[in-house]
Design a protein around this motif. Structure first.
Motif, PDB file in Angstrom:
ATOM      1  N   MET A  17      59.763   7.849   8.443  1.00  0.00           N
ATOM      2  CA  MET A  17      61.143   7.386   7.904  1.00  0.00           C
ATOM      3  C   MET A  17      62.252   7.882   8.721  1.00  0.00           C
ATOM      4  O   MET A  17      62.175   8.831   8.948  1.00  0.00           O
ATOM      5  N   GLU A  18      63.106   6.778   8.815  1.00  0.00           N
ATOM      6  CA  GLU A  18      64.559   7.258   9.743  1.00  0.00           C
ATOM      7  C   GLU A  18      65.359   8.145   8.722  1.00  0.00           C
ATOM      8  O   GLU A  18      65.569   7.867   7.484  1.00  0.00           O
ATOM      9  N   LYS A  19      65.791   9.240   9.437  1.00  0.00           N
ATOM     10  CA  LYS A  19      66.483   9.913   8.566  1.00  0.00           C
ATOM     11  C   LYS A  19      68.077   9.761   8.753  1.00  0.00           C
ATOM     12  O   LYS A  19      68.540   8.992   9.650  1.00  0.00           O
ATOM     13  N   SER A  20      68.513   9.724   7.661  1.00  0.00           N
ATOM     14  CA  SER A  20      70.433   9.609   7.638  1.00  0.00           C
ATOM     15  C   SER A  20      70.628  10.428   8.646  1.00  0.00           C
ATOM     16  O   SER A  20      70.492  11.559   9.213  1.00  0.00           O
ATOM     17  N   ARG A  21      72.010   9.821   9.268  1.00  0.00           N
ATOM     18  CA  ARG A  21      72.693  10.499  10.479  1.00  0.00           C
ATOM     19  C   ARG A  21      73.379  11.926  10.214  1.00  0.00           C
ATOM     20  O   ARG A  21      73.671  12.409  11.137  1.00  0.00           O
ATOM     21  N   GLY A  22      73.530  12.098   8.890  1.00  0.00           N
ATOM     22  CA  GLY A  22      74.151  13.099   8.625  1.00  0.00           C
ATOM     23  C   GLY A  22      73.703  13.612   7.170  1.00  0.00           C
ATOM     24  O   GLY A  22      72.661  13.302   6.477  1.00  0.00           O
ATOM     25  N   LYS A  23      74.535  14.653   6.819  1.00  0.00           N
ATOM     26  CA  LYS A  23      74.175  15.177   5.364  1.00  0.00           C
ATOM     27  C   LYS A  23      75.253  14.958   4.383  1.00  0.00           C
ATOM     28  O   LYS A  23      76.621  14.998   5.025  1.00  0.00           O
ATOM     29  N   ILE A  24      74.975  15.037   3.086  1.00  0.00           N
ATOM     30  CA  ILE A  24      75.907  14.979   2.223  1.00  0.00           C
ATOM     31  C   ILE A  24      75.882  16.234   1.301  1.00  0.00           C
ATOM     32  O   ILE A  24      74.874  16.812   1.382  1.00  0.00           O
ATOM     33  N   GLY A  25      77.089  16.589   0.808  1.00  0.00           N
ATOM     34  CA  GLY A  25      77.329  17.818   0.373  1.00  0.00           C
ATOM     35  C   GLY A  25      77.139  17.725  -1.261  1.00  0.00           C
ATOM     36  O   GLY A  25      77.099  16.550  -1.835  1.00  0.00           O
ATOM     37  N   ILE A  26      77.397  18.666  -2.008  1.00  0.00           N
ATOM     38  CA  ILE A  26      77.217  18.844  -3.445  1.00  0.00           C
ATOM     39  C   ILE A  26      78.378  17.940  -3.874  1.00  0.00           C
ATOM     40  O   ILE A  26      78.153  17.275  -4.909  1.00  0.00           O
ATOM     41  N   ARG A  27      79.509  17.875  -3.614  1.00  0.00           N
ATOM     42  CA  ARG A  27      80.510  17.027  -4.258  1.00  0.00           C
ATOM     43  C   ARG A  27      80.152  15.648  -4.096  1.00  0.00           C
ATOM     44  O   ARG A  27      80.157  14.826  -5.021  1.00  0.00           O
ATOM     45  N   GLU A  28      79.564  14.942  -3.135  1.00  0.00           N
ATOM     46  CA  GLU A  28      79.349  13.673  -2.605  1.00  0.00           C
ATOM     47  C   GLU A  28      78.029  13.621  -3.556  1.00  0.00           C
ATOM     48  O   GLU A  28      78.064  12.183  -4.166  1.00  0.00           O
ATOM     49  N   PHE A  29      77.192  14.263  -3.442  1.00  0.00           N
ATOM     50  CA  PHE A  29      75.939  14.109  -4.435  1.00  0.00           C
ATOM     51  C   PHE A  29      76.169  13.968  -6.038  1.00  0.00           C
ATOM     52  O   PHE A  29      75.618  13.251  -6.426  1.00  0.00           O
ATOM     53  N   VAL A  30      77.037  14.826  -6.429  1.00  0.00           N
ATOM     54  CA  VAL A  30      77.379  14.731  -7.733  1.00  0.00           C
ATOM     55  C   VAL A  30      78.081  13.651  -8.127  1.00  0.00           C
ATOM     56  O   VAL A  30      77.856  12.844  -9.181  1.00  0.00           O
ATOM     57  N   ALA A  31      78.832  13.471  -7.222  1.00  0.00           N
ATOM     58  CA  ALA A  31      79.852  12.055  -7.628  1.00  0.00           C
ATOM     59  C   ALA A  31      78.888  10.901  -7.567  1.00  0.00           C
ATOM     60  O   ALA A  31      79.191  10.072  -8.657  1.00  0.00           O
ATOM     61  N   LEU A  89      64.420  11.030  -3.334  1.00  0.00           N
ATOM     62  CA  LEU A  89      64.461  10.170  -2.160  1.00  0.00           C
ATOM     63  C   LEU A  89      65.575  10.568  -1.084  1.00  0.00           C
ATOM     64  O   LEU A  89      65.212  10.383   0.123  1.00  0.00           O
ATOM     65  N   ILE A  90      66.624  11.095  -1.517  1.00  0.00           N
ATOM     66  CA  ILE A  90      67.487  11.618  -0.679  1.00  0.00           C
ATOM     67  C   ILE A  90      67.641  13.112  -0.788  1.00  0.00           C
ATOM     68  O   ILE A  90      68.518  13.703  -0.263  1.00  0.00           O
ATOM     69  N   ALA A  91      66.418  13.736  -1.211  1.00  0.00           N
ATOM     70  CA  ALA A  91      66.479  15.235  -1.196  1.00  0.00           C
ATOM     71  C   ALA A  91      66.590  15.870  -0.063  1.00  0.00           C
ATOM     72  O   ALA A  91      67.310  16.968   0.398  1.00  0.00           O
ATOM     73  N   GLY A  92      66.105  15.231   1.157  1.00  0.00           N
ATOM     74  CA  GLY A  92      66.173  15.877   2.484  1.00  0.00           C
ATOM     75  C   GLY A  92      67.344  15.408   3.330  1.00  0.00           C
ATOM     76  O   GLY A  92      67.510  15.950   4.482  1.00  0.00           O
ATOM     77  N   PRO A 124      68.383  22.486   0.476  1.00  0.00           N
ATOM     78  CA  PRO A 124      67.770  22.431  -0.876  1.00  0.00           C
ATOM     79  C   PRO A 124      68.488  22.853  -2.070  1.00  0.00           C
ATOM     80  O   PRO A 124      68.552  22.170  -3.293  1.00  0.00           O
ATOM     81  N   ALA A 125      69.230  24.117  -1.902  1.00  0.00           N
ATOM     82  CA  ALA A 125      70.460  24.418  -3.196  1.00  0.00           C
ATOM     83  C   ALA A 125      71.155  23.459  -3.442  1.00  0.00           C
ATOM     84  O   ALA A 125      71.491  23.248  -4.653  1.00  0.00           O
ATOM     85  N   VAL A 126      71.882  22.629  -2.566  1.00  0.00           N
ATOM     86  CA  VAL A 126      72.641  21.416  -2.875  1.00  0.00           C
ATOM     87  C   VAL A 126      72.003  20.538  -3.749  1.00  0.00           C
ATOM     88  O   VAL A 126      72.684  20.138  -4.557  1.00  0.00           O
ATOM     89  N   PHE A 127      70.684  20.013  -3.507  1.00  0.00           N
ATOM     90  CA  PHE A 127      69.979  19.051  -4.279  1.00  0.00           C
ATOM     91  C   PHE A 127      69.564  19.801  -5.778  1.00  0.00           C
ATOM     92  O   PHE A 127      69.848  19.082  -6.525  1.00  0.00           O
ATOM     93  N   LYS A 128      69.276  21.134  -5.683  1.00  0.00           N
ATOM     94  CA  LYS A 128      68.899  21.539  -6.845  1.00  0.00           C
ATOM     95  C   LYS A 128      70.262  21.788  -8.041  1.00  0.00           C
ATOM     96  O   LYS A 128      70.165  21.402  -8.941  1.00  0.00           O
ATOM     97  N   LYS A 129      71.309  22.338  -7.418  1.00  0.00           N
ATOM     98  CA  LYS A 129      72.663  22.537  -8.160  1.00  0.00           C
ATOM     99  C   LYS A 129      73.043  21.233  -8.347  1.00  0.00           C
ATOM    100  O   LYS A 129      73.470  20.871  -9.519  1.00  0.00           O
ATOM    101  N   GLY A 130      72.934  20.116  -7.813  1.00  0.00           N
ATOM    102  CA  GLY A 130      73.510  18.882  -8.034  1.00  0.00           C
ATOM    103  C   GLY A 130      72.822  18.328  -9.051  1.00  0.00           C
ATOM    104  O   GLY A 130      73.446  17.759  -9.806  1.00  0.00           O
ATOM    105  N   ILE A 131      71.451  18.401  -9.038  1.00  0.00           N
ATOM    106  CA  ILE A 131      70.523  17.676 -10.307  1.00  0.00           C
ATOM    107  C   ILE A 131      71.237  18.271 -11.592  1.00  0.00           C
ATOM    108  O   ILE A 131      71.468  17.705 -12.525  1.00  0.00           O
ATOM    109  N   TRP A 132      71.397  19.672 -11.746  1.00  0.00           N
ATOM    110  CA  TRP A 132      71.715  20.290 -13.069  1.00  0.00           C
ATOM    111  C   TRP A 132      73.062  20.128 -13.278  1.00  0.00           C
ATOM    112  O   TRP A 132      73.258  19.729 -14.461  1.00  0.00           O
ATOM    113  N   ILE A 133      74.088  20.134 -12.384  1.00  0.00           N
ATOM    114  CA  ILE A 133      75.273  19.703 -12.780  1.00  0.00           C
ATOM    115  C   ILE A 133      75.381  18.386 -13.171  1.00  0.00           C
ATOM    116  O   ILE A 133      76.250  18.197 -14.327  1.00  0.00           O
TER     117      ILE A 133
END
Length: 362
Positions: A1-15, A203-206, A211-220
Motif C-alpha cells: 500500500m502506497e504511503k501518504s507523502r507526509g504525516k498529519i498532526g493532532i490538530r488536523e486529525f482531530v479537525a 486506516l490512517i493510523a500510520g 502513535p501518540a497522536v493517533f491515540k490522543k486524537g481518538i480520545w479527544i
C-alpha cells in the motif's frame, strides 16, 4: 500500500474527525434516535460514546503497539492473508455502502431543502465531483483545510445552538427518560455504529505524526463529538418538543429555518455555507479512505487515481432509490444495527490475536 507523502498532526486529525462525525447531527441520524428514544434521544450520543470506550480502548492499544502500521497491515498480520483479505474486503464493501447511503441522504437534503428545482443527478454529480477533487489532493490537504475552517464552522454551530435554546422551552425535555431507561440504553447500544467511523480511522493510523497522536486524537475527538451531538439533539427537543421532532427527517435544517435573528430573516443562508463546507470535507475524507483500502486490497500503488472512478460509482448507486427521503431512511436504520457488532467486536478480536501472538507483552 502506497504511503501518504507526509504525516498529519493532532490538530488536523482531530479537525477531520470532528467534521466527519459531527456532521451526522445534520442528516437523518437524529431522526433515527428520536424515533426510538423520543425526547430522551439526546442521551443516546452520551451512552454511545460511553460504550464506544470499550472497542476504542482495544483499538488504540493495538495501533500503539504496531507503530507506523494501519488497519490494512495490522489485519493481514494478525489474521493471516486469506482471512485478512476477506475481512478487509468486507469492510471495504461496508464503507462503500455507507458512502452511498450518506451521500444519497445529503443530496436529498440539498435538493429538498435548498435547491428543489435542480435535478438530483446534477446536485449529486457536483457534490461528489468536488469531494473527489478534494480527496485526490491527499490526506494532508484535507486535514489542513479541515483545521483552517474548523473554528468558523463551530462558531456558526454555536450561534445556531444559542438561538435554538433561547427560543426553545426546556420543559419539553420531560419525561426525562422518554420511553424508559431500559429502552434508551437498548436503543443506544444497538446504534453504536454511529461512531463506527473511528474503526475506519485506523486506516490512517500510520499516517499520523506518531502513535501518540493517533491515540490522543481518538480520545479527544470522541469526547468532543459526543458532547456536540448530545447538545444538538437536546436543542431540537427544546425547540420542537419530541412529538413534532419525531416527524422531521432532518431536524437540523428545520431548526435553522425556524430560528431567527431580527436583522436577518432568512438565517439559513448564514448556516448553509458552513454546513456545506463540512459536508465536502466529510465525503472527501470518506472517498480517500475507501480508495486507500481498495488500493491495498488490489495492490494499486497510486490509489488516488481511483478516487474519481469510485465517486462516479457511488453516484450511480446512490441514484437508484427513487424516494431517498423514505427508502434510504428505512434502509439505514437496520444497516446501523448490522454494523454495530462489527464495530464493537472487531477491535477486541485484533487485541486478542495480538495478545495470542505475544505482541502485547511489555
Amino acid at each position: 500500500m502506497e504511503k501518504s507523502r507526509g504525516k498529519i498532526g493532532i490538530r488536523e486529525f482531530v479537525a477531520v474527525v470532528i467534521l466527519t462525525i459531527g456532521t451526522k447531527m445534520a442528516d437523518d441520524t437524529p431522526a433515527i434516535l428520536f424515533e426510538q428514544m423520543e425526547n430522551a434521544a439526546w442521551m443516546g450520543p452520551l451512552l454511545i460514546g460511553a460504550l464506544s470506550i470499550i472497542p476504542l480502548y482495544f483499538l488504540t492499544n493495538v495501533f500503539t503497539k504496531y507503530k507506523g502500521k494501519n488497519l490494512f497491515e495490522v489485519t493481514l498480520y494478525l489474521l493471516g492473508k486469506p482471512v485478512g483479505y476477506c475481512v478487509l474486503f468486507f469492510l471495504w464493501v461496508i464503507g462503500g455502502i455507507a458512502i452511498t447511503i450518506d451521500s444519497s441522504i445529503y443530496t436529498d437534503i440539498i435538493g429538498t431543502m435548498y435547491f428543489n428545482k435542480t435535478p438530483t443527478l446534477v446536485l449529486y454529480a457536483i457534490l461528489m465531483g468536488i469531494c473527489a477533487y478534494g480527496a485526490k489532493k491527499g490526506l494532508e490537504q484535507v486535514g489542513s483545510f479541515a483545521w483552517s475552517v474548523l473554528f468558523w464552522i463551530k462558531v456558526s454551530l454555536f450561534l445556531a445552538l444559542f438561538l435554538t435554546f433561547r427560543q426553545g422551552n426546556m420543559d419539553f425535555i420531560y419525561p426525562f427518560f422518554g420511553p424508559g431507561k431500559w429502552e434508551v440504553l437498548k436503543s443506544s447500544a444497538s446504534n453504536l455504529s454511529i461512531f463506527a467511523d473511528f474503526l475506519f480511522l485506523s486506516l490512517i493510523a500510520g499516517f499520523t505524526a506518531s502513535p501518540a497522536v493517533f491515540k490522543k486524537g481518538i480520545w479527544i475527538s470522541l469526547v468532543i463529538v459526543t458532547i456536540e451531538l448530545s447538545i444538538s439533539l437536546l436543542s431540537f427537543v427544546v425547540l420542537f418538543d419530541y412529538e413534532p421532532v419525531k416527524m422531521l427527517n432532518y431536524p437540523f435544517h428545520e431548526t435553522i429555518r425556524y430560528i431567527n435573528l431580527e436583522f436577518l430573516p432568512n438565517i439559513e443562508t448564514l448556516f448553509f455555507p458552513f454546513w456545506l463546507v463540512a459536508l465536502f470535507i466529510r465525503f472527501s475524507f470518506y472517498l480517500y479512505l475507501n480508495a486507500l483500502l481498495f488500493g491495498g486490497l488490489f495492490r494499486v500503488k497510486d490509489f488516488e487515481y481511483l478516487i474519481p472512478t469510485l465517486a462516479t460509482l457511488f453516484v450511480f448507486l446512490g441514484m437508484i432509490p427513487e424516494t431517498p427521503t423514505f427508502s434510504i431512511f428505512d434502509f439505514r436504520e437496520p444497516f446501523l444495527k448490522m454494523i454495530t457488532p462489527i464495530f464493537f467486536l472487531f477491535p477486541c478480536l485484533l487485541w486478542v490475536m495480538s495478545k495470542a501472538k505475544g505482541d502485547m507483552k511489555t
